[in-house]
Motif scaffolding. Sequence first.
Motif, short mmCIF file in Angstrom:
data_model
loop_
_atom_site.label_atom_id
_atom_site.label_comp_id
_atom_site.label_asym_id
_atom_site.label_seq_id
_atom_site.Cartn_x
_atom_site.Cartn_y
_atom_site.Cartn_z
N ARG A 93 0.82 -1.22 0.00
CA ARG A 93 0.00 0.00 0.00
C ARG A 93 0.85 1.27 0.00
NH1 ARG A 93 -5.75 -0.92 0.87
NH2 ARG A 93 -6.01 -2.54 -0.67
N SER A 94 2.02 1.26 0.65
CA SER A 94 2.85 2.47 0.64
C SER A 94 3.38 2.75 -0.76
CB SER A 94 3.98 2.39 1.67
OG SER A 94 4.85 1.32 1.38
N TYR A 95 3.75 1.70 -1.51
CA TYR A 95 4.17 1.90 -2.90
C TYR A 95 2.97 2.34 -3.74
CZ TYR A 95 6.47 1.23 -7.38
OH TYR A 95 7.00 1.44 -8.64
N GLY A 96 1.81 1.76 -3.48
CA GLY A 96 0.60 2.16 -4.18
C GLY A 96 0.27 3.63 -3.95
N GLU A 97 0.43 4.09 -2.71
CA GLU A 97 0.18 5.49 -2.40
C GLU A 97 1.14 6.40 -3.17
OE1 GLU A 97 0.15 6.15 1.83
OE2 GLU A 97 -1.49 4.71 2.10
N LYS A 98 2.40 5.95 -3.33
CA LYS A 98 3.38 6.71 -4.10
C LYS A 98 2.93 6.84 -5.56
CE LYS A 98 8.13 6.43 -5.75
NZ LYS A 98 9.37 5.65 -5.79
N ILE A 99 2.42 5.76 -6.11
CA ILE A 99 1.96 5.78 -7.50
C ILE A 99 0.75 6.70 -7.64
CG2 ILE A 99 0.91 4.39 -9.33
CD1 ILE A 99 2.58 2.01 -8.15
N TYR A 100 -0.23 6.52 -6.79
CA TYR A 100 -1.43 7.36 -6.86
C TYR A 100 -1.08 8.82 -6.64
CZ TYR A 100 -4.98 3.73 -7.37
OH TYR A 100 -5.79 2.73 -7.86
N GLY A 101 -0.16 9.10 -5.71
CA GLY A 101 0.27 10.46 -5.45
C GLY A 101 0.96 11.09 -6.64
N TYR A 102 1.76 10.31 -7.36
CA TYR A 102 2.46 10.83 -8.54
C TYR A 102 1.46 11.34 -9.58
CZ TYR A 102 5.69 11.30 -12.41
OH TYR A 102 6.43 11.81 -13.47
N TYR A 103 0.36 10.61 -9.73
CA TYR A 103 -0.64 10.97 -10.73
C TYR A 103 -1.72 11.91 -10.17
CZ TYR A 103 1.58 7.48 -13.60
OH TYR A 103 2.50 6.77 -14.32
N GLY A 104 -1.62 12.24 -8.88
CA GLY A 104 -2.57 13.18 -8.27
C GLY A 104 -3.98 12.64 -8.14
N VAL A 105 -4.07 11.33 -7.91
CA VAL A 105 -5.37 10.66 -7.78
C VAL A 105 -5.44 10.04 -6.39
CG1 VAL A 105 -6.80 8.80 -8.71
CG2 VAL A 105 -5.38 10.13 -10.25
N PRO A 106 -6.55 10.21 -5.68
CA PRO A 106 -6.65 9.57 -4.36
C PRO A 106 -6.73 8.04 -4.52
CG PRO A 106 -8.72 10.69 -4.91
CD PRO A 106 -7.74 11.01 -6.00
N PRO A 107 -6.01 7.30 -3.67
CA PRO A 107 -6.07 5.83 -3.75
C PRO A 107 -7.52 5.34 -3.59
CG PRO A 107 -4.29 6.51 -2.33
CD PRO A 107 -5.09 7.75 -2.63
N TYR A 108 -7.89 4.35 -4.34
CA TYR A 108 -9.26 3.83 -4.29
C TYR A 108 -9.60 3.25 -2.93
CZ TYR A 108 -7.44 -0.89 -4.63
OH TYR A 108 -6.78 -2.06 -4.37
N TRP A 109 -8.62 2.83 -2.16
CA TRP A 109 -8.88 2.19 -0.87
C TRP A 109 -9.04 3.20 0.27
CZ3 TRP A 109 -4.20 1.73 -3.45
CH2 TRP A 109 -3.11 2.33 -2.86
N MET A 110 -8.91 4.47 -0.02
CA MET A 110 -9.06 5.48 1.04
C MET A 110 -10.39 6.18 0.94
SD MET A 110 -5.36 7.11 1.41
CE MET A 110 -4.22 6.30 2.47
#
Length: 124
Positions: free
Chosen positions: A107-124
């Motif tokens: 999830r921390s790597y996933g948050e990095k990816i979502y953050g790079y694209y400026g999209v909130p993670p789907y799981w939050m």
Amino acid sequence: MTDIIARDETASLISADKVEGTDVFNNDGEKLGSVQDVMLDKRQGNVAFAVMAFGGFLGMGEKHHPLPWDTLNYDDERDGYVVNLSKEKLEGAPTIERNETNRLYDRSYGEKIYGYYGVPPYWM
């Protein structure tokens, strides 16, 4: 019967088999790559990432970029997905190696990816 289902799509549903290999363009119409894989969150039932293959020649030097599914918009005219992304921004984007899809479960790597694209993670 499953062959018929795998090739079918409706106005709102598509088989994962048909998504794989679909071209990805930016808003300027430049082809950025194609969808290599679709990663599903089997517990929450969400599409988490589309892994896009970018660059290279005959598989050599090809990069794999996990894109949050919400960054992709299907365009009927292009018969592909469009992302609001320049080639320059894509070149600096997070990547994974072919054998590293297990990193996407972190999830921390996933948050990095979502953050790079400026999209909130789907799981939050």
